[in-house]
Design an enzyme around this catalytic site. Structure first.
Site, PDB file in Angstrom:
ATOM      1  N   GLU B  90       0.804  -1.226   0.000  1.00  0.00           N
ATOM      2  CA  GLU B  90       0.000   0.000   0.000  1.00  0.00           C
ATOM      3  C   GLU B  90       0.833   1.270   0.000  1.00  0.00           C
ATOM      4  O   GLU B  90       0.475   2.250  -0.666  1.00  0.00           O
ATOM      5  CB  GLU B  90      -0.953   0.010   1.196  1.00  0.00           C
ATOM      6  CG  GLU B  90      -2.127  -0.960   1.086  1.00  0.00           C
ATOM      7  CD  GLU B  90      -1.803  -2.358   1.567  1.00  0.00           C
ATOM      8  OE1 GLU B  90      -0.627  -2.603   1.932  1.00  0.00           O
ATOM      9  OE2 GLU B  90      -2.699  -3.227   1.590  1.00  0.00           O
ATOM     10  N   HIS B 159     -10.744  -5.215  10.946  1.00  0.00           N
ATOM     11  CA  HIS B 159     -11.469  -5.165   9.665  1.00  0.00           C
ATOM     12  C   HIS B 159     -12.837  -4.506   9.804  1.00  0.00           C
ATOM     13  O   HIS B 159     -13.723  -4.757   9.002  1.00  0.00           O
ATOM     14  CB  HIS B 159     -11.680  -6.576   9.106  1.00  0.00           C
ATOM     15  CG  HIS B 159     -10.478  -7.183   8.472  1.00  0.00           C
ATOM     16  ND1 HIS B 159      -9.410  -7.650   9.197  1.00  0.00           N
ATOM     17  CD2 HIS B 159     -10.152  -7.405   7.172  1.00  0.00           C
ATOM     18  CE1 HIS B 159      -8.493  -8.144   8.378  1.00  0.00           C
ATOM     19  NE2 HIS B 159      -8.920  -8.003   7.144  1.00  0.00           N
TER      20      HIS B 159
END
Ligand SMILES: Cc1ncc(C[n+]2csc(CCOP(=O)(O)OP(=O)(O)O)c2C)c(N)n1
Ligand SMILES: Cc1ncc(C[n+]2csc(CCOP(=O)(O)OP(=O)(O)O)c2C)c(N)n1
Ligand SMILES: [Mg+2]
Ligand SMILES: [Mg+2]
Lengths: 335, 355, 355, 335
Positions: B90, B159
């Site tokens: 990322e 998450h």
């Protein structure tokens, strides 16, 4: 490899336990509506098993989102794990963690981890504890081929090498990160090739062959315990199912490829390697598998019969000592 | 008044023609397709953006097309140069998207879940957000980061987060929180066309939500909230999916004679303080419903601004219904209580009305 | 009442004996030395922590001992196993410090400037802050991250930020903002001895500040603010160096007949809401002076809580004096106006008193 | 190397300009009270010069905190740079950036950068723009030996290799990150050795020899322009001064070491390499140096005579179009 009969059977038992945990536990978890982030390690049993067979209860491992196998191989009780997957208070994490955070500090199991690569420096830190406190322990950082491209791995390998820490970097290269093939995302044929840039040994082994993994890990662990620093082991393996239960792997990989790897099922390879030697019988192995299957029956029952956490427990364990009231101050909670 | 997706769309100024009912997921996909058709400088990258479909030449049939299928079909239409699967890196690819956006492209990059922002935040905060400023205005950074928020799926603490407030804190970034298919499309177009970096927050719990969406491309303004239900007694500000928790609560409270005005925030940076103030001038009461944790949050920000700017008009303390100051628990037994829900909103409103 | 460092120390409950006047820098150094003497599990790591002194065997004479010389002498006393220079790899070494802290050590790691948090935030947010929770209480993470905040040195947008609010947002972390030598020592000891992860924010503008500090080790409580000046008309809350901007403004305002109570926040997580509320119950007015940017900030948080919790006692809108919503500019011509200063505080207070 | 006379002289001119900018500009900046974060690249001139001599105005570079040399070599006007250091409105960044953020988009200069490693993916992104838009441009990412240990470098090298981007990773290994020697912090003898793990060429060159750097960069640039992907070049160099003006480098490195490298001053090496060939005279080079010195006199004067930014300009350039009022809403600013 100079493993005794008992140790060899133990390898099989561990692999069978993992396999049956995945085959039974994941659908059961799904049926209970908790499958959002559960990842099967079926197919990869030889890696966790071969590596952890070299570790003691005091050694540490850091694991991944696909970590049930690592847990079982490190000695975490599958019954408790099942309870955790079902969100029960009897899970090792009291239902707060679930599949992606199972941990058992009493077993040196520093947690499965939902952030790819994030557990790697934790294992490095555990190795640092061992070095500073002269405990003689080693730590293993498990990670995937996808994780190989995270910056934190690079930093951690360099750091562990500079500090000569007793840590083993164990890459489970199962060919894919979700649907992305490692051939696409990795600019090197073998993750192990990168070891050289960090002045540590790097080796690529057949991750379906538990004995090959065991041997490679034995060397790395010996090196670590001797104070000679870290190693990198890349295990070539395969996940038999999708990334989670929600994807159909045939949308991104071929049936032929799956068949090829299914034919190299680590439990099957084990039988093929061991049975011809005559020392161990098929019946013994069948019994081990049957026991593993039975254990899962028990585990599901245990989990189902376990209580759910009380809703108010959601305020516990944020900090070591902290009044629940402060955590819900002014936010108008119902519990 | 019952809020349907239809009326929500109308309130936001729905186009009359060519409108169908589609899912949020489809609205996002349609927007990306249209923006890529309209401007060849628009590219998109991320993990699984193409997925298997990036390898059709290798006999791969179907594809993920994004982990939630929001980018499905793009690679077939626009090819590998404009629809890029990335390695699991990322910091590099989000940084590269920022670099590309500052040199002539209009790059869209996806961070799979906002929970992972910590692996790449430096690129967003020290490059995307500050480049134009540090460079004395020499550069534009028309970069869009798409990411996901929201709890409620038993996905636990890594998450399920809704970290929009930390992005709002950083000058130089903009941020939007669409709440239905109509705003999902119009705000994504706005984000992509805007010349500043914009973070686009998709709520996992809204993908399947169906609503009317015009076929043609359209742009909703950044920095504007909308009123999705009018009322006179109290103002409820909802963020993303929480807007519908507010409207559901409002509907039931109406039966008790409490008239709630519901504002859909839509933009977390800039924040439409004026819109909220105007409503509070009428209702004299405020509750912010925020799925994120409470401290230094969007709820803190809105409550503090209202307290300051329309202080004299407030008849009750500006209040919040949010998650508690804890990570997101896994077990549904706890997670269900963790998230703001109708009943908590109703209780809070009732308490404020009865002070 | 004029606030000197002496009186500030007294207000905080200064020890009577063995007290000398030393710098903040020295207080930090002394604390680290004492904590390492008291507990062999305490280790410290970071870039330049030892510096050249790590290589005395190579004939290197003196050392940096930390970029601001706060760790000078530690390596000589405690050796290379407990005082570790690190490669320029924050994600790895901060992650390792967290891992070490969860397996029996009490690791202190330094992030050179808080501006760089984006390269390693994941370790702090997804591991340090959440491990105990996700693990169901199985682990303690007695980890301390020391870092630096503060503008005013012409160091521009990537070396001048005061990002404490984003840390406060994350459940599982604690944070402290000492404001003088006395609190620097006592809060650092508290951070190191605490069994939860604590972020310790040093202000670059305070290192040379001299104040009375007891020689022996002592611990100040985490989560407690202190009143450094009593007053009756308005409450000023200062954070870190801003406390002294508040006291300076208060002193001048006193001449105009405005009596300011000044609270030194000291802890950004947990926040001592009760202490602030109690003051506002008396003064009925609040200004938070925060060097950070305003949106979703510590100032938002405090103003919103006071607005909610002591709503009925407020005679004026809870207000803030902060940096504007912009990055930190380089040129002093702009930077001087950017930071909160006495004159802005005074104007704000006067306006609130005259409403 | 088939450089013509003019190009050779240009190399010297660039190096001399950098040297004089550092020697004059840094103390002058300090005298004006703005030296908090200014880093001299004196000693490292051959790297920026040799690399950028291969680039056109359209190519891109990403730079570091020690980036004055990169700016000058890429064509940024030293007078404007001086104004930026002095915090003047006439600087390329209008006084908003200072030494660590000097940028000039008209020269493809994507900014010096205060976060170690942070500019690397920006250069990768610029290379992506070139590839997608088929512009034929290349991008160079400069970084130090310290930066070699940042995760983002690893990720960026892998990404650039996977996407075959026209980018050159140029490590200026000056032996230290602040006071930390690269021998301590780097687990590999040569940063360039890591290239292999990313399937790209890696080469270590004498970073004091502008011709060696030029040649290595020429190859890498040619490879990039041909569409063959990235390269890694490690330049062994030295900074003549401390990390900033605040440290005394003799507290962490030896006088002998400094003397060794001073004897390999890139301007001196240049003279030693070029003068014996007879084509270029010492007088010419002296004149170039004198011109560079004079230019700095001018630059200081220009900067001093330039206006400071208006305080209210602090609200500009946060966003493209944004009312100042909203940026200071409710925070009680004085301007
Ligand atoms: C930092 C981060 N980025 C993205 C994800 C989403 N994600 C979860 S698993 C996964 C793929 C991981 O691949 P690999 O490391 O090969 O492990 P495998 O799933 O094959 O076991 C991705 C992208 C994540 N969890 N963390
Ligand atoms: C991410 C990050 N960590 C730490 C710093 C503080 N810092 C600034 S320069 C520097 C050393 C950089 O060393 P190197 O990359 O070798 O460049 P050099 O200074 O030698 O040119 C450090 C640690 C920073 N700016 N960014
Ligand atoms: Mg994989
Ligand atoms: Mg260096």
């Amino acid at each position: 490899m100079e493993l005794d009969r008992e140790s060899i059977l133990k390898l099989f038992k561990t692999m069978a336990t993992i396999r049956h945990f995945e085959e039974r536990g994941i659908p059961e978890t799904g049926q209970r509506g908790m499958s959002a982030s559960v990842h099967s390690s079926a197919g990869q049993e030889a890696v966790a098993t071969g590596v952890c067979a070299n570790l003691t209860n005091e050694d540490y491992i850091g694991s991944t989102h696909r970590g049930h196998g690592h847990c079982i191989a490190k000695g975490v009780d599958p019954k408790l794990m099942m309870a955790e997957l079902f969100g029960r208070a009897t899970g090792p994490n009291k239902g707060k963690g679930g599949s992606m955070h199972i941990s058992d500090m009493s077993k040196g199991m520093l947690g499965t981890n939902g952030v790819v690569g994030a557990s790697i420096p934790l294992a490095v830190g555990a190795a640092l504890t061992s070095k500073v406190k002269k405990l003689g322990r080693v730590a293993v950082a498990f990670f995937g081929d996808g994780a190989s491209n995270q910056g934190v791995l690079h930093e951690s390998m360099n750091l562990a090498s500079v500090w000569k820490l007793p840590v083993i970097f164990c890459c489970e290269n199962n060919g894919y990160a979700m649907s992305t093939p490692s051939e696409y995302a990795l600019s090197t044929a073998h993750v192990a090739d990168r070891a050289q840039g960090y002045d540590m040994p790097g080796i690529t082994v057949d991750g379906m062959d538990v004995f090959a993994v065991y041997d490679a890990a034995a060397q790395a662990v010996a090196r670590a315990r001797a104070g000679d620093g870290p190693s990198l082991i890349e295990c070539q393996t395969y996940r038999f199912y999708g990334h989670t239960v929600f994807d159909n792997p045939l949308t991104y990989r071929s049936k032929e490829e799956e068949d090829h790897w299914r034919a190299r099922d680590p439990l099957k390879l084990f039988r093929e390697a061991v049975l011809p030697q005559g020392d161990i019988t098929a019946a013994e192995l069948d019994q081990i598998e049957a026991d593993a299957e039975a254990l899962m029956e028990e585990a599901v029952k245990f989990a189902d019969e376990s209580p759910l956490p009380e809703p108010v427990e959601l305020y516990d364990d944020v900090y070591v000592n902290y009044p629940r009231e402060l955590l819900k101050r002014g936010v108008n909670m119902a519990v | 008044m019952t809020i349907t997706n239809q009326t929500a769309g109308q309130l936001a100024g729905m186009h009359a023609t060519g409108t169908r009912e589609i899912q949020v997921r489809e609205a996002i996909n349609e927007c990306l397709r249209q923006e890529m058709e309209l401007d060849e400088n628009v590219i998109i990258m991320g993990e699984e953006i193409a997925g298997g479909a990036g390898r059709q030449d290798q006999g791969v049939e179907d594809a993920w097309g994004g982990p939630f299928r929001t980018t499905v079909g793009l690679i077939q239409q626009f090819g590998k140069e404009r629809v890029l699967d990335t390695p699991l890196s990322e910091a590099a690819f989000i940084g590269a998207a920022i670099g590309a956006s500052s040199t002539g492209l209009r790059a869209v990059a996806e961070l799979m879940f906002v929970d992972f922002i910590g692996v790449c935040m430096d690129q967003l905060v020290n490059n995307a957000a500050k480049m134009r400023y540090m460079f004395g205005g020499q550069v534009k950074v028309p970069f869009t980061m798409m990411t996901r928020i929201g709890a409620g799926f038993g996905a636990a603490a890594q998450h399920s987060e809704s970290y929009y407030s930390i992005f709002s804190h950083f000058p130089g970034l903009k941020g939007v929180v669409p709440s239905d298919a109509y705003t999902a499309k119009g705000l994504l177009a706005a984000a992509i066309r805007d010349d500043d970096p914009v973070v686009y927050f998709e709520h996992k719990g809204l993908y399947g939500s169906v609503g009317p969406v015009p076929e043609e491309p359209y742009v909703l303004p950044l920095g504007k909230a909308r009123t999705v239900r009018e009322g006179t007694d109290i103002t409820l500000v909802g963020i993303s999916k929480m807007t519908w928790v507010c409207t559901a609560a409002a509907e039931e409270l109406a039966k008790e004679g409490i008239s709630c005005e519901v504002i859909d925030l839509l933009s977390v940076s800039p924040i439409d303080y004026d819109h909220i103030n105007e409503s509070v001038l009428k209702t004299h009461r405020l509750v912010v419903v925020d799925e994120d944790t409470p401290i230094c949050s969007m709820a803190s920000e809105i409550c503090s601004r209202v307290a300051e700017e329309v202080f004299d008009y407030l008849d009750a303390p500006p209040s919040r219904v949010t998650a508690p100051h804890t990570p997101v628990p896994y077990s549904r037994a706890m997670e269900n209580e963790y998230m703001p829900n109708e009943s908590r909103v109703k209780t809070t409103v009732r308490n404020l009305m009865n002070r």
